[in-house]
Design a protein around this motif. Structure first.
Motif, mmCIF file in Angstrom:
data_model
loop_
_atom_site.group_PDB
_atom_site.id
_atom_site.type_symbol
_atom_site.label_atom_id
_atom_site.label_comp_id
_atom_site.label_asym_id
_atom_site.label_seq_id
_atom_site.Cartn_x
_atom_site.Cartn_y
_atom_site.Cartn_z
ATOM 1 N N ARG A 1 0.847 -1.153 -0.026
ATOM 2 C CA ARG A 1 0.015 0.023 -0.024
ATOM 3 C C ARG A 1 0.923 1.338 0.067
ATOM 4 O O ARG A 1 1.865 1.434 0.706
ATOM 5 C CB ARG A 1 -0.895 0.153 1.286
ATOM 6 N N THR A 2 0.643 2.105 -0.893
ATOM 7 C CA THR A 2 1.501 3.204 -1.148
ATOM 8 C C THR A 2 0.755 4.472 -1.334
ATOM 9 O O THR A 2 -0.249 4.671 -1.773
ATOM 10 C CB THR A 2 2.407 2.995 -2.494
ATOM 11 N N ARG A 3 1.107 5.699 -0.618
ATOM 12 C CA ARG A 3 0.631 7.117 -0.697
ATOM 13 C C ARG A 3 0.530 7.454 -2.340
ATOM 14 O O ARG A 3 1.468 7.390 -2.921
ATOM 15 C CB ARG A 3 1.496 7.976 0.031
ATOM 16 N N PHE A 4 -0.648 7.812 -2.592
ATOM 17 C CA PHE A 4 -0.700 8.298 -4.167
ATOM 18 C C PHE A 4 -0.425 9.665 -4.228
ATOM 19 O O PHE A 4 -1.378 10.650 -3.244
ATOM 20 C CB PHE A 4 -2.178 7.984 -4.545
ATOM 21 N N PRO A 5 0.344 10.216 -4.805
ATOM 22 C CA PRO A 5 1.043 11.516 -4.676
ATOM 23 C C PRO A 5 -0.238 12.781 -4.507
ATOM 24 O O PRO A 5 0.159 13.619 -3.493
ATOM 25 C CB PRO A 5 1.903 11.705 -5.867
ATOM 26 N N PRO A 6 -1.078 12.797 -5.260
ATOM 27 C CA PRO A 6 -1.730 13.957 -5.290
ATOM 28 C C PRO A 6 -2.821 13.891 -3.925
ATOM 29 O O PRO A 6 -3.133 14.942 -3.342
ATOM 30 C CB PRO A 6 -2.749 14.007 -6.324
ATOM 31 N N LEU A 7 -2.927 12.769 -3.546
ATOM 32 C CA LEU A 7 -3.718 12.629 -2.376
ATOM 33 C C LEU A 7 -3.076 12.489 -1.022
ATOM 34 O O LEU A 7 -3.661 12.800 0.343
ATOM 35 C CB LEU A 7 -4.684 11.483 -2.318
ATOM 36 N N GLY A 8 -1.768 12.118 -0.997
ATOM 37 C CA GLY A 8 -0.717 11.936 0.234
ATOM 38 C C GLY A 8 -1.585 10.791 1.223
ATOM 39 O O GLY A 8 -1.111 10.796 2.406
#
Length: 198
Positions: A171-178
């Motif tokens: 599970r990874t932070r999606f850049p625009p949503l953080g």
């Protein structure tokens, strides 16, 4: 009479002119759909590392999606042959669990599986786990797997956190949503969970 006529026009536009139907329908204006189209798609489109995208599940409102990825290799997959007209030029008619019959290993940079992990579609672990495995098989290391699912007991087959296949992804932070998981402000608690293949 007026309602029947309005519904007939709506159904005709959805079948024959889905782009135009978006101007008379509000379905694509919900919080979850706006997030998908304005934020998630924009990030994937602008990411130079994302060259090949698979979008799973086709409906009248997904027809314009291919135009958002003109600079990419955009694929669609849908089990219902009647929905082929809403798919991309590179379209596969098959169950998601059979994806490896249509694409080589480590092929896609991103797979978006939105609104198909639910009761009435991929509704049991016996269907879901092989489908997730096929996605992992065809996703390159470092590629994005984006799962859009409804977080209500009557709609979700089981929480994605209980999937052994998805547990092997990161599970990874999606850049625009953080964040690696984003619930939307909808009655069905539509949620996006973001994974990357190690």
């Amino acid at each position: 009479m007026i309602k029947r006529t309005r519904n007939a026009v709506r159904d005709f536009l959805r079948a024959r002119a889905p782009g135009l139907a978006r101007h008379v329908s509000t379905f694509h204006l919900t919080d979850d759909r706006k997030l998908l189209e304005a934020v998630i798609f924009t990030q994937l489109r602008d990411d130079p590392a994302v060259k090949r995208i698979l979008f799973v599940g086709c409906e009248w409102y997904t027809k314009p999606y291919e135009s958002r990825f003109r600079s990419k290799e955009y694929w669609t997959l849908e089990i219902d042959p009647g929905k082929r007209r809403y798919g991309a030029a590179r379209h596969v008619v098959d169950a998601l669990k059979n994806l490896a019959q249509h694409a080589p290993p480590d092929y896609f940079d991103a797979i978006v599986c939105n609104g198909v992990f639910m009761k009435t579609a991929i509704e049991t672990s016996e269907e879901a786990e092989p489908s997730f495995s096929a996605c992992v098989h065809c996703l390159r290391p470092g590629g994005w797997f984006i799962l859009g699912w409804n977080d209500t007991d009557d709609l979700r087959p089981y929480p994605p956190s209980e999937s052994p296949v998805l547990a092997a992804l990161t599970r990874t932070r999606f850049p625009p949503l953080g964040t690696s998981e984003h619930p939307t402000d909808t009655s069905i608690r539509h949620t996006y969970t973001f994974y990357r293949k190690p």
